[in-house]
Design an enzyme around this catalytic site. Structure first.
Site, PDB file in Angstrom:
ATOM      1  N   CYS A  46      56.466  30.182  43.991  1.00 51.11           N
ATOM      2  CA  CYS A  46      56.362  30.741  45.346  1.00 51.11           C
ATOM      3  C   CYS A  46      57.265  29.988  46.315  1.00 51.11           C
ATOM      4  O   CYS A  46      57.898  30.589  47.191  1.00 51.11           O
ATOM      5  CB  CYS A  46      54.914  30.691  45.825  1.00 51.11           C
ATOM      6  SG  CYS A  46      53.739  31.592  44.782  1.00 51.11           S
TER       7      CYS A  46
ATOM      8  N   CYS B 170      51.924  26.864  44.383  1.00 51.61           N
ATOM      9  CA  CYS B 170      52.752  27.499  43.359  1.00 51.61           C
ATOM     10  C   CYS B 170      54.227  27.125  43.562  1.00 51.61           C
ATOM     11  O   CYS B 170      54.811  27.389  44.619  1.00 51.61           O
ATOM     12  CB  CYS B 170      52.572  29.014  43.394  1.00 51.61           C
ATOM     13  SG  CYS B 170      53.683  29.915  42.293  1.00 51.61           S
TER      14      CYS B 170
END
Length: 505
Positions: free
Chosen positions: A105, A102
C-alpha cells in the site's frame, strides 16, 4: 505445585507475547510515509470522511470521501460509514482500500497521488479517494475487500475490482473504461476507424436487438474491467469485413478480425476471455496470472530487459517471429506468445530458478511447464521445442497433484521467511524467534510438569510401601507381646498349683 507452575508459565508467555502485541498495535497507527506528506496527501488513516476544508482550498485533486460538509460534523465511524453508503451512488468513486501497515500500500501511494492529479487535470467525473479498511471494516466487508491494497471503482450499485498493473496509466485507463457506457455505440465508419486505431483489442456487436445482444451485454458487464465493448449497425462496418449472418460479434486485433461462432467457439464469455489478448504480449505478473485461466499453451521468452546483448534480443525476436509467421499453424485459440522481463514471476510460478535468456512453455490446462533440453540459438530450435512438446517427446514438470501442492506450500513458506529476513533481519528474528521461544518454553513446561507428576506418584508409592511395612512390623511386635503375655500368665497359673501339691504332700 502444578498450579503454581501453570500460573508461572501463563505469566511468562504473556510477558513474551506482549512485545508482539504492542508491535502490531503501534504499526497499525503509524503515519504514512514522508513521501505522501511531501505530496500533500489529504487522506490519512484517521481522516476518512473527516478531511479538513483547507486541503481542498490548496487545489488538491484527491477528493476525500467525506468532503461533503454535512458529513464533517460527526467523527463517529459508524455514522460516517452509513452516510457514505447512502450517498456514494450519487457519484463515481475510484477508491484504494489500504492498511496502514501494508508495504504494498505504501508503494502504491505516490502512484495514487499521480492518478488523482491526472484525473483532476482531465476534469474526470470520477472521484479519487482512499480508505483505511482496517478502521472502516463494515464498508470493506461490504465490498469484499480481502487483501491490501484493493482498488475498486464504485458505480451505482456495482463495484468493479481492478486487477491490472499498478501504474498510473493503467489505473486511469481502467477508470475511464469502467466509468463510461457499458456498450459504446459507433455512429459512423470514421468513428469506427478512429476507435480501432486507439485500441489494440476491440470487441464489436453488429446488428439490432436479439438474444445474442443480451448475452453480449451480460458478458460486457463482467469483463468491462479488462477491455472495451462497442456496437454498430451494418452500414458502419468497412467493406473488407465479411459477415455470413447477422447479428454478429467480432473482435479486431493483430491487424485482422475474427467472428464469433457459437458452434465452434462455445460460450460467448469464454470466447471473449480468450480473445481479449493479442497474439503476442509483453507479459507481467498480472497478465501471466490472467493467462493461466485461458487454457492455452503459453510460449514465453524470459529475458533481462536491462541486458542489451544479442542473446536476449534474439530470444525475444524468435518468439515474435513464430507468433507472426506461423499464426495459421499455431492457432490463436490454443497458443499464446509473449516475453517477460526478469525471472521473479516465472520463478515463483514454476518454483525453480531459471537462467536467462530462455524459453518457457506453460500448459495452463494441466498446470505443467516445459523447459528446453538444449540451448536455443536459432528460430528452428524454438520450432523444434514446440513440436517436441506437442509430440510428447519432452516430459512436463509440475502439475496439480498433491505432491506439487505440498511443494508449493513449503516453497511459499521458504520464500516468505527469506524475504522477511532479507528486508529486515531484526524484524525476522523477532517475528519468528519469539514464537519458537514461546513454544520451547511451553514444551519445557509440559516436560517438567510430567516429571514432577511422575516424581509425586513415585513418592506416594514409596509412602504407601513404608506404611504397609510399618503395619506389618507392628503386627509382628503385637504377636510377640501376646506370646510373652501368654507365657507370663502360664507361669502365674502354675505357681498356685505347685503350692497345693506341696501342701498335699
Amino acid at each position: 505445585m502444578l498450579s503454581s507452575q501453570g500460573s508461572f508459565l501463563r505469566r511468562l508467555i504473556a510477558v513474551l507475547l506482549t512485545p508482539s502485541l504492542l508491535f502490531l498495535a503501534v504499526t497499525a497507527e503509524l503515519p504514512l510515509p514522508a513521501a505522501a506528506a511531501e505530496a500533500e496527501w489529504p487522506f490519512h488513516s484517521a481522516q476518512f470522511l473527516t478531511s479538513t476544508t483547507s486541503s481542498f482550498t490548496q487545489g488538491l485533486p484527491l477528493l476525500c470521501i467525506g468532503e461533503h460538509e454535512s458529513w464533517k460534523r460527526s467523527a463517529d465511524p459508524a455514522l460516517l460509514c452509513r452516510r457514505f453508503k447512502d450517498n456514494r451512488k450519487n457519484s463515481i468513486w475510484l477508491v484504494d482500500f489500504y492498511a496502514p501497515w501494508c508495504a504494498h500500500c505504501r508503494r502504491l501511494e505516490p502512484v495514487w497521488n499521480e492518478v488523482g492529479l491526472e484525473m483532476k487535470r482531465l476534469h474526470s467525473p470520477v472521484k479519487v479517494g482512499k480508505m483505511d479498511a482496517t478502521s472502516y471494516t463494515s464498508i470493506a466487508s461490504e465490498f469484499g475487500v480481502r487483501g491490501y491494497p484493493t482498488i475498486k471503482l464504485l458505480k451505482n450499485d456495482l463495484a468493479y475490482n481492478y486487477r491490472g498493473p499498478r501504474t498510473k496509466d493503467d489505473i486511469i485507463e481502467f477508470a475511464h473504461r469502467v466509468s463510461g457506457a457499458l456498450i459504446r455505440p459507433l455512429p459512423s465508419q470514421q468513428m469506427f476507424e478512429h476507435v480501432k486505431k486507439r485500441h489494440r483489442v476491440l470487441f464489436l456487436y453488429v446488428g439490432g436487438e436479439s438474444p445474442l445482444k443480451e448475452k453480449y451485454i451480460e458478458v460486457a458487464s463482467e469483463l468491462i474491467v479488462y477491455t472495451y465493448f462497442f456496437s454498430a449497425s451494418e452500414e458502419v462496418i468497412p467493406e473488407y469485413v465479411t459477415l455470413n449472418e447477422m447479428p454478429a460479434v467480432l473482435v479486431f486485433k493483430d491487424e485482422t478480425y475474427f467472428v464469433y461462432d457459437e458452434y465452434e467457439d462455445g460460450d460467448l464469455k469464454s470466447w471473449v476471455n480468450r480473445e481479449r489478448f493479442q497474439n503476442y504480449l509483453t507479459v507481467d505478473g498480472f497478465t501471466l496470472y490472467e493467462l493461466t485461466e485461458t487454457g492455452k499453451l503459453i510460449i514465453i521468452a524470459v529475458i533481462d530487459g536491462k541486458n542489451a546483448t544479442i542473446e536476449h534480443t534474439r530470444m525475444k525476436e524468435f518468439v515474435q517471429e513464430v507468433a507472426k509467421d506461423y499464426r495459421n499453424r499455431f492457432n490463436r485459440k490454443d497458443f499464446q506468445f509473449g516475453h517477460i522481463d526478469g525471472t521473479d514471476y516465472v520463478n515463483n510460478m514454476l518454483m525453480e530458478e531459471l537462467s536467462v535468456p530462455t524459453v518457457v512453455i506453460i500448459n495452463t490446462s494441466s498446470h505443467q511447464y516445459f523447459l528446453p533440453t538444449r540451448h536455443i540459438e536459432t528460430l528452428e530450435d524454438v520450432m523444434q521445442f514446440i513440436n517436441d512438446i506437442l509430440d510428447g517427446t519432452i516430459e512436463g514438470r509440475g502439475g496439480d497433484g498433491i505432491l506439487h501442492r505440498l511443494k508449493r506450500v513449503f516453497y511459499d513458506i521458504r520464500t516468505t521467511v527469506v524475504s522477511v529476513f532479507r528486508s529486515s533481519p531484526f524484524l525476522g528474528c523477532f517475528l519468528f524467534g519469539l514464537p519458537l521461544g514461546v513454544i520451547s518454553i511451553m514444551c519445557y513446561g509440559i516436560y517438567t510438569a510430567d516429571t514432577d507428576v511422575a516424581y509425586t506418584e513415585e513418592r506416594i508409592e514409596v509412602s504407601k510401601t513404608e506404611i504397609e511395612t510399618r503395619g506389618e512390623n507392628n503386627e509382628e511386635e503385637k504377636k510377640e507381646e501376646n506370646n510373652e503375655n501368654s507365657l507370663v500368665l502360664s507361669d502365674a497359673e502354675q505357681e498356685p498349683k505347685d503350692i497345693l501339691e506341696k501342701k498335699n504332700d
